[in-house]
Design a protein around this motif. Structure first.
Motif, PDB file in Angstrom:
ATOM      1  N   SER A 131       0.961  -1.218   0.082  1.00 27.33           N
ATOM      2  CA  SER A 131      -0.121  -0.110   0.041  1.00 27.33           C
ATOM      3  C   SER A 131       0.869   1.288   0.114  1.00 27.33           C
ATOM      4  O   SER A 131       2.075   1.213   0.562  1.00 27.33           O
ATOM      5  N   SER A 132       0.255   2.307  -0.577  1.00 29.89           N
ATOM      6  CA  SER A 132       1.004   3.452  -0.816  1.00 29.89           C
ATOM      7  C   SER A 132       0.534   4.814  -0.244  1.00 29.89           C
ATOM      8  O   SER A 132      -0.953   4.906  -0.298  1.00 29.89           O
ATOM      9  N   VAL A 133       1.017   5.635   0.436  1.00 33.22           N
ATOM     10  CA  VAL A 133       0.420   6.944   0.677  1.00 33.22           C
ATOM     11  C   VAL A 133       1.499   8.100   0.311  1.00 33.22           C
ATOM     12  O   VAL A 133       2.747   8.110   0.342  1.00 33.22           O
ATOM     13  N   SER A 134       0.880   9.030  -0.483  1.00 32.99           N
ATOM     14  CA  SER A 134       1.728  10.258  -0.979  1.00 32.99           C
ATOM     15  C   SER A 134       2.021  10.978  -0.021  1.00 32.99           C
ATOM     16  O   SER A 134       1.625  11.094   1.080  1.00 32.99           O
ATOM     17  N   GLY A 135       3.267  11.718  -0.314  1.00 31.67           N
ATOM     18  CA  GLY A 135       3.793  12.811   0.818  1.00 31.67           C
ATOM     19  C   GLY A 135       3.047  13.791   0.967  1.00 31.67           C
ATOM     20  O   GLY A 135       3.055  14.495   1.868  1.00 31.67           O
ATOM     21  N   LEU A 136       2.216  14.245  -0.133  1.00 33.95           N
ATOM     22  CA  LEU A 136       1.100  15.287   0.054  1.00 33.95           C
ATOM     23  C   LEU A 136      -0.175  15.062   1.028  1.00 33.95           C
ATOM     24  O   LEU A 136      -0.407  15.881   2.084  1.00 33.95           O
ATOM     25  N   ASP A 137      -0.515  13.660   1.279  1.00 39.12           N
ATOM     26  CA  ASP A 137      -1.343  13.457   2.188  1.00 39.12           C
ATOM     27  C   ASP A 137      -0.542  13.342   3.540  1.00 39.12           C
ATOM     28  O   ASP A 137      -1.466  13.444   4.513  1.00 39.12           O
ATOM     29  N   SER A 214       9.393  11.046  15.562  1.00 39.44           N
ATOM     30  CA  SER A 214       9.081  12.308  16.003  1.00 39.44           C
ATOM     31  C   SER A 214      10.364  13.150  15.618  1.00 39.44           C
ATOM     32  O   SER A 214       9.992  14.216  15.470  1.00 39.44           O
ATOM     33  N   ASP A 215      11.326  12.699  15.232  1.00 34.86           N
ATOM     34  CA  ASP A 215      12.568  13.593  14.742  1.00 34.86           C
ATOM     35  C   ASP A 215      12.396  13.901  13.479  1.00 34.86           C
ATOM     36  O   ASP A 215      13.311  14.647  12.837  1.00 34.86           O
ATOM     37  N   ILE A 216      11.398  13.241  12.489  1.00 31.23           N
ATOM     38  CA  ILE A 216      11.427  13.317  11.183  1.00 31.23           C
ATOM     39  C   ILE A 216      10.355  14.435  10.846  1.00 31.23           C
ATOM     40  O   ILE A 216       9.296  14.141  11.164  1.00 31.23           O
ATOM     41  N   ASN A 217      10.847  15.462   9.764  1.00 33.91           N
ATOM     42  CA  ASN A 217       9.761  16.235   9.317  1.00 33.91           C
ATOM     43  C   ASN A 217       8.765  15.587   8.180  1.00 33.91           C
ATOM     44  O   ASN A 217       9.369  15.035   7.180  1.00 33.91           O
ATOM     45  N   PRO A 218       7.571  15.613   8.496  1.00 32.38           N
ATOM     46  CA  PRO A 218       6.606  14.812   7.424  1.00 32.38           C
ATOM     47  C   PRO A 218       6.594  15.816   6.119  1.00 32.38           C
ATOM     48  O   PRO A 218       6.448  15.013   5.178  1.00 32.38           O
ATOM     49  N   GLN A 219       6.994  16.972   5.784  1.00 33.85           N
ATOM     50  CA  GLN A 219       7.105  17.792   4.774  1.00 33.85           C
ATOM     51  C   GLN A 219       8.101  17.165   3.814  1.00 33.85           C
ATOM     52  O   GLN A 219       8.452  17.659   2.722  1.00 33.85           O
ATOM     53  N   ASP A 220       9.179  16.686   4.412  1.00 39.45           N
ATOM     54  CA  ASP A 220      10.251  15.915   3.546  1.00 39.45           C
ATOM     55  C   ASP A 220       9.964  14.911   2.855  1.00 39.45           C
ATOM     56  O   ASP A 220      10.828  14.099   1.885  1.00 39.45           O
ATOM     57  N   ILE A 221       8.723  14.175   3.113  1.00 38.31           N
ATOM     58  CA  ILE A 221       8.156  12.854   2.606  1.00 38.31           C
ATOM     59  C   ILE A 221       7.845  13.001   1.115  1.00 38.31           C
ATOM     60  O   ILE A 221       6.869  13.773   0.909  1.00 38.31           O
ATOM     61  N   ASP A 222       8.445  12.051   0.260  1.00 35.53           N
ATOM     62  CA  ASP A 222       7.804  12.064  -1.193  1.00 35.53           C
ATOM     63  C   ASP A 222       6.642  10.916  -0.894  1.00 35.53           C
ATOM     64  O   ASP A 222       5.516  11.212  -1.929  1.00 35.53           O
ATOM     65  N   ARG A 223       6.737   9.823  -0.496  1.00 36.91           N
ATOM     66  CA  ARG A 223       5.796   8.665  -0.377  1.00 36.91           C
ATOM     67  C   ARG A 223       6.228   7.671   0.703  1.00 36.91           C
ATOM     68  O   ARG A 223       7.573   7.730   1.033  1.00 36.91           O
ATOM     69  N   ILE A 224       5.249   7.024   1.158  1.00 40.11           N
ATOM     70  CA  ILE A 224       5.577   6.072   1.952  1.00 40.11           C
ATOM     71  C   ILE A 224       4.791   4.728   1.493  1.00 40.11           C
ATOM     72  O   ILE A 224       3.459   4.612   0.795  1.00 40.11           O
ATOM     73  N   GLU A 225       5.568   3.519   1.278  1.00 35.70           N
ATOM     74  CA  GLU A 225       4.881   2.333   0.884  1.00 35.70           C
ATOM     75  C   GLU A 225       5.002   1.231   2.054  1.00 35.70           C
ATOM     76  O   GLU A 225       6.015   1.203   2.873  1.00 35.70           O
ATOM     77  N   VAL A 226       3.817   0.473   2.311  1.00 31.49           N
ATOM     78  CA  VAL A 226       3.740  -0.377   3.578  1.00 31.49           C
ATOM     79  C   VAL A 226       3.652  -1.664   3.071  1.00 31.49           C
ATOM     80  O   VAL A 226       2.658  -1.917   2.020  1.00 31.49           O
ATOM     81  N   SER A 241       9.649  -9.152  10.181  1.00 27.74           N
ATOM     82  CA  SER A 241       8.257 -10.017  10.404  1.00 27.74           C
ATOM     83  C   SER A 241       7.077  -9.556  10.518  1.00 27.74           C
ATOM     84  O   SER A 241       6.046  -9.858  10.518  1.00 27.74           O
ATOM     85  N   ASN A 242       7.019  -8.079  11.418  1.00 27.41           N
ATOM     86  CA  ASN A 242       6.028  -7.376  11.488  1.00 27.41           C
ATOM     87  C   ASN A 242       5.504  -6.388  10.314  1.00 27.41           C
ATOM     88  O   ASN A 242       4.469  -5.502  10.649  1.00 27.41           O
ATOM     89  N   GLY A 243       5.974  -6.446   9.321  1.00 26.49           N
ATOM     90  CA  GLY A 243       5.865  -5.600   8.188  1.00 26.49           C
ATOM     91  C   GLY A 243       6.716  -4.539   8.223  1.00 26.49           C
ATOM     92  O   GLY A 243       7.796  -4.378   8.918  1.00 26.49           O
ATOM     93  N   VAL A 244       6.749  -3.886   7.017  1.00 25.65           N
ATOM     94  CA  VAL A 244       7.865  -2.859   6.663  1.00 25.65           C
ATOM     95  C   VAL A 244       7.025  -1.358   6.349  1.00 25.65           C
ATOM     96  O   VAL A 244       5.964  -1.553   5.707  1.00 25.65           O
ATOM     97  N   VAL A 245       7.555  -0.474   6.734  1.00 23.28           N
ATOM     98  CA  VAL A 245       7.215   1.015   6.455  1.00 23.28           C
ATOM     99  C   VAL A 245       8.328   1.613   5.608  1.00 23.28           C
ATOM    100  O   VAL A 245       9.322   2.100   6.436  1.00 23.28           O
ATOM    101  N   GLN A 246       8.242   1.857   4.533  1.00 18.24           N
ATOM    102  CA  GLN A 246       9.349   2.215   3.533  1.00 18.24           C
ATOM    103  C   GLN A 246       9.122   3.780   3.517  1.00 18.24           C
ATOM    104  O   GLN A 246       8.023   4.132   2.753  1.00 18.24           O
ATOM    105  N   ILE A 247       9.779   4.647   3.946  1.00 21.62           N
ATOM    106  CA  ILE A 247       9.623   5.969   3.640  1.00 21.62           C
ATOM    107  C   ILE A 247      10.719   6.659   2.785  1.00 21.62           C
ATOM    108  O   ILE A 247      11.783   6.576   3.012  1.00 21.62           O
ATOM    109  N   PHE A 248      10.148   7.362   1.612  1.00 19.68           N
ATOM    110  CA  PHE A 248      11.085   7.897   0.475  1.00 19.68           C
ATOM    111  C   PHE A 248      11.001   9.268   0.568  1.00 19.68           C
ATOM    112  O   PHE A 248       9.790   9.942   0.583  1.00 19.68           O
ATOM    113  N   THR A 249      12.124   9.992   0.630  1.00 22.26           N
ATOM    114  CA  THR A 249      11.880  11.353   0.804  1.00 22.26           C
ATOM    115  C   THR A 249      12.160  11.945  -0.592  1.00 22.26           C
ATOM    116  O   THR A 249      12.493  11.431  -1.524  1.00 22.26           O
TER     117      THR A 249
END
Length: 989
Positions: A131-137, A214-226, A241-249
């Motif tokens: 699943s994907s979430v856009s950085g704008l969202d 909480s150290d990461i600025n959400p506005q730097d995110i391009d997209r997130i893939e889960v 094993s609990n899944g992956v949250v991939q954050i692309f800036t």
């Protein structure tokens, strides 16, 4: 030797000829959608090369490349649109114009994702859910934390904010818990760097624990893939094993520099006050049979500790590039006050990324991010003293204000609520740096080799000062705690794609990963402070603590995918994982994976019969195994003797827990089936998934015989099951040139069960009320319950008070109520499962409307069928400041009812179900308002505006055990989640 020289000469001649033939060309164009609207952010790439560009805000692109004459293919990709391949011939032209119209892809089957192998893979080829979430969202969610922005965006993900503290920790679960003693948090990866999201409790107060995203600025995110479940672990290793949250800036792009500037104001407020005792009377005597009342003045302590607060978030970035180099840089400043007086959070961050094309087949990328943050906190909630716990334990007939001599009156056995705010000093400081170096090679057609070196350093320091003279520590106290974690990951992956025939395609991938993390904990605390001193220096009693640990993880994998006619894809993989925390004979384990994806809608028989109804129809299945490499600590397999000082000499004492060198990782086996279908010309998309997880070899403590000289030993003895259903619906009921209405809905269920626990059950938190019990979901509440009559009504005492059930237990451990001759409960106090903090289902509904340059968004999140253990309710039963005492004073209930309920846990189990208006936003985009300004966007966003629930306290979402895996649903004096209204402006130059 001569043959070698001839071979080298031939290669050099070929390279020279290629250099002569290859010519420079400029490819330009505009990308639009079905309605003629331009599409920004589209990736444009020459197929099988690293040459690419991205469309600007006007949908235009310019791509510079050296090409050989002949046939080439230009590939256009963008989230929400079908991938488009445009063939073209190059015959020494200096410029080619290619305009493209892209069609909507509501399921995202053509969406390209990163699956951990460094290669781009279309979702239609994958047998598991990504699943994907856009950085704008993410940026426009009004959440100050990246993980908080994921709430409600994806099916099968539960996001809970555990505290309303300005940087309060957030728990994320993909599907469900997969272990008892370890963590069920997913693995977080930012631009290929495995990052630390630990919960850092450096203040000793669970109610104000932060986690490090909480150290990461959400506005730097391009997209997130889960990626959820064992499918993630097949590529990323068992740490996933609990899944992956991939954050692309965000990255730079070729062209003139683009500057983005944004600023916002946050207005935070208490969403809901809880009921308290407002009766202007009190009991004249402590004798519950005496109903004589005397007048008193009641105080609203809530108004004295909560405030309306303001925050600001400011961000600037610059992005651009030349033919072979692009860059991105940003700076941000966040300052946010809490709704609890005396609390705030400040963060400064910066990011730099440079991408460099070395030649036509090699490129490199380097990036770094730094942040520093500071917070002022107050003790509030959890297992110790704090502002809100003081209110719970106090009778609100005492004015907490200082007297004429500057002394705070005693409210209860905890410090005065104003004393916390005005004299206590609790602070956290965090320094973070995340850096990566990446090398991408495409030496021959179809082969890509990717190397990533990642480094993450996080240091958190907490300082506390409690002044002399408080109720809790009469002589005063001070402490400093520092947790430093450094992580390194080194990943080498290769992928080779080749066409076996016109219809058969083969993709072979392989990789190796090495990871390490070092953690240091240093703490010094003191009581008996010197007058006027706020540090441990010179204190009467000083204690120190130091811990250092190191873990390493390693693993390699081979994966093979065969594709037939671009509609049937079959994948098999085998992975070897190892971890230093296990014994030498068990630390290396093999984990297989298999998956299948079949686009039935590509078949002729389907298109001829159902093609007019279904635009696409995909069936998928995945099976895989993974281990849990973090369920025990670095030294838990050993018998760890304790150091002790005896009469001035150092020595060792025997451990209470024996070591076990034969421990092996917990093993998870998951089976997943799913359907992805789109209908009505891509107006409706449906994604359905069923999964089943079996976890065996859970690492649990087994009680030992006293003759062993120890109390317990960790062994692989427990099992756990998860099974659930996930649904994602996306629809576009209305779509025209000026007006679009889209709807996204998610629905997820999960059933969890723990078994094979020795001794039937054991406590895992919530003052021992949360347990792991055979045949029950993890973390159920097990405690006393009401005595009842045969018709279910409460069995009252002769004085009319409720009472706890009594009796005995049968051979299976089931409680059997017993009655004496008068019909009253007799025997021992009984306990049973009285509540479950695991929800029956979670769901969300998002509506988005755009009209010309206006947009509107509304998101509702629902968590239903969940129980909360409300310690807030329990304390208000007994200590006079709550509505129960008010009810007794008014004669609506028998005096002493609250005190009776205080001892019956069932009485403070509450329904924690809720539906929240999580996000509500409106925006207006002004294009080309002034010369030199591309656009300006105005936004108004509300977060956590409303909550529809029956919970008596502030918020059923919070949790006193923070990011605990098994202990959930406990609420005691926690800062509530604030209502946030954000006014923002973003300008692009």
């Amino acid at each position: 030797m001569k043959k070698t020289n001839k071979l080298v000469l031939s290669i050099l001649m070929l390279l020279f000829m290629q250099f002569i033939v290859a010519q420079s060309i400029s490819i330009t164009g505009t990308v639009t959608d079905d309605f003629g609207e331009t599409i920004p952010g589209v990736t444009v790439q020459i197929k099988n090369t690293a040459k690419g560009a991205v469309t600007d805000f006007s949908g235009k692109y310019t791509l510079q490349a050296n090409l050989n004459e002949g046939s080439n293919i230009l590939v256009f990709r963008s989230i929400g649109y079908s991938t488009k391949e445009i063939p073209f011939n190059y015959e020494s032209q200096s410029e080619i114009v290619i305009d493209v119209v892209m069609e909507a892809d509501i399921l995202g089957l053509d969406e390209v994702v990163i699956t951990g192998v460094g290669a781009l893979t279309a979702k239609k080829q994958i047998g598991n859910v990504i699943s994907s979430v856009s950085g704008l969202d993410v940026a426009e969610s009004a959440s100050l934390d990246v993980t908080g922005a994921l709430s409600g965006k994806l099916a099968g993900i539960q996001v809970s904010q555990n505290s309303g503290d300005p940087a309060g920790g957030i728990s994320v679960r993909l599907r469900s818990a997969s272990t008892v003693n370890g963590s069920s948090d997913p693995l977080y990866i930012i631009d290929g760097v495995i990052v630390n999201n630990n919960s850092t409790n450096v203040l000793g107060v669970t109610g104000v624990v932060q986690n490090r995203l909480s150290d990461i600025n959400p506005q730097d995110i391009d997209r997130i893939e889960v990626i959820k479940g064992a499918a993630a672990a097949a590529i990323y290793g068992s740490r996933a094993s609990n899944g992956v949250v991939q954050i692309f800036t965000k990255k730079g792009k070729t062209g003139e520099p683009v500057i983005t500037l944004s600023t916002s104001l946050n207005f935070n407020s208490l969403r809901k006050k809880r009921d308290f005792n407002e009766e202007p009377f009190d009991w004249a005597s402590s004798d519950i049979t005496d109903l004589t009342k005397v007048p008193v003045t009641r105080y609203d302590y809530q108004d004295m500790v909560f405030q309306n607060s303001v925050g600001t978030d400011n961000y600037v970035s610059i992005a651009g590039g030349m033919e072979k180099t692009n860059y991105f840089a940003s700076l941000s400043y966040l300052q946010n006050e809490g709704i609890m007086k005396g609390t705030d959070f400040e963060r400064i961050g910066g990011r730099i990324r440079i991408n460099q094309d070395i030649n036509d087949w090699a490129s490199a990328s380097i990036g770094t991010y730094f942040s520093t943050s500071n917070s002022n906190d107050t003790p509030s909630g959890g297992y110790g003293f704090g502002i809100l716990p003081t209110i719970l334990f106090a009778d609100n007939k005492i004015d907490p204000s200082k007297d004429a001599e500057g002394n705070y009156p005693n409210l209860t056995f905890y410090p005065n609520i104003l004393e916390y705010i005005e004299t206590f000093e609790f602070q956290q400081k965090n320094n973070r740096m995340i850096s990566d170096l990446q090398l991408n090679l495409n030496p021959v057609e179809g082969l890509s080799v990717n190397y990533t070196l990642g480094y993450d350093s996080a240091e958190s320091t907490g300082t506390t000062y409690v002044p002399i003279g408080t109720n809790t520590v009469a002589l005063g106290s001070a402490s400093t705690s520092t947790i430093t974690t450094k992580q390194v990951n080194s990943d080498l992956n290769a992928s080779f794609i080749t066409d076996i025939s016109d219809k058969f395609e083969s993709t072979t991938t392989a990789g190796f990963s090495w990871q390490s993390d070092d953690t240091e904990v240093r703490a010094i605390s003191a009581t008996g402070l010197a007058l006027g001193v706020k540090t441990t220096d010179g204190a009467a009693t000083i204690s120190t603590n130091e811990n250092r640990s190191q873990r390493t993880f390693w693993g390699g994998f081979v994966q093979q995918t065969f594709g037939f006619d671009n509609k049937l894809f079959v994948t098999g993989a085998l992975r070897l994982d190892g971890s230093s925390v296990f014994g030498a004979d068990e630390r290396n384990q093999f984990y297989p994976k298999a998956s299948m994806s079949y686009l039935l809608s590509q078949e002729d028989f389907w298109q001829n019969s159902l093609g007019s109804i279904f635009d696409s129809f995909k069936i998928r299945a995945a099976w895989g195994q993974a281990g849990n490499l973090t369920a025990i600590g670095p030294f838990d397999r050993l018998s760890n003797y304790g150091a002790v000082s005896i009469d001035g000499s150092s020595g060792l004492i025997s451990p209470t827990q024996l070591g076990n060198p034969d421990l092996k990782p917990e093993r998870q086996t998951e089976l997943e089936f799913g359907l992805d279908l789109s209908l009505f010309k891509n107006r409706l998309g449906i994604e359905l998934t069923y999964y089943s997880q079996d976890i065996e070899d859970l690492l649990l403590a087994r009680t030992l015989s006293p003759s062993t000289g120890a109390g317990s030993r960790i062994e692989n003895i427990g099992t756990m099951k998860n099974k659930g259903f996930e649904a994602l619906l996306t629809a576009t009921p209305v779509q025209s040139g000026d007006f679009t209405w889209s709807v996204t809905g998610t629905f997820s269920t999960n059933e969890n069960e723990v078994n094979n626990i020795e001794g039937e059950q054991f406590s895992i938190g919530n003052f021992g009320f949360s347990v792991a019990k055979n045949g029950q979901p993890l973390g159920v509440f097990y405690q006393g319950y009401y005595a009842r009559n045969d018709d279910g009504s409460l069995l009252l005492t002769p004085g009319g008070l409720p009472q706890r059930e009594k009796g005995s237990y049968d051979s299976n451990g089931n409680p059997i109520p017993e009655r004496d001759a008068s019909g009253q409960p007799s025997g021992a106090n009984l306990s049973k499962v009285i509540g479950d903090p695991n929800p029956d289902f979670i769901a969300s509904l998002i509506n988005e409307v755009t009209f010309k340059n206006f947009s509107f968004r509304m998101q509702l999140d629902a968590v239903q069928g969940v129980d909360v253990l409300s310690w807030d309710t329990r304390m208000y039963y007994r200590f006079g400041g709550g509505p129960q005492t008010a009810s007794e004073l008014r004669g609506e209930s028998v005096r002493g009812t609250g005190a009776a309920k205080f001892g019956i846990a069932e009485s403070y189990i509450e329904d924690g179900s809720y539906v929240k208006l999580r996000e509500l936003s409106a925006s207006y985009l002004l294009k080309d308002p002034l010369k030199g300004i591309d656009n300006v966007k105005f936004t108004l966003t509300g977060r956590n505006l409303l909550s529809f629930d029956n919970f008596s306290s502030y918020d059923p979402e919070v949790n006193m055990d923070g990011q605990s895996n098994g202990s959930r649903g406990g609420v005691m004096g926690l800062t509530p989640i604030p209502r946030v209204i954000k006014i923002g402006l973003t300008a692009t130059f």
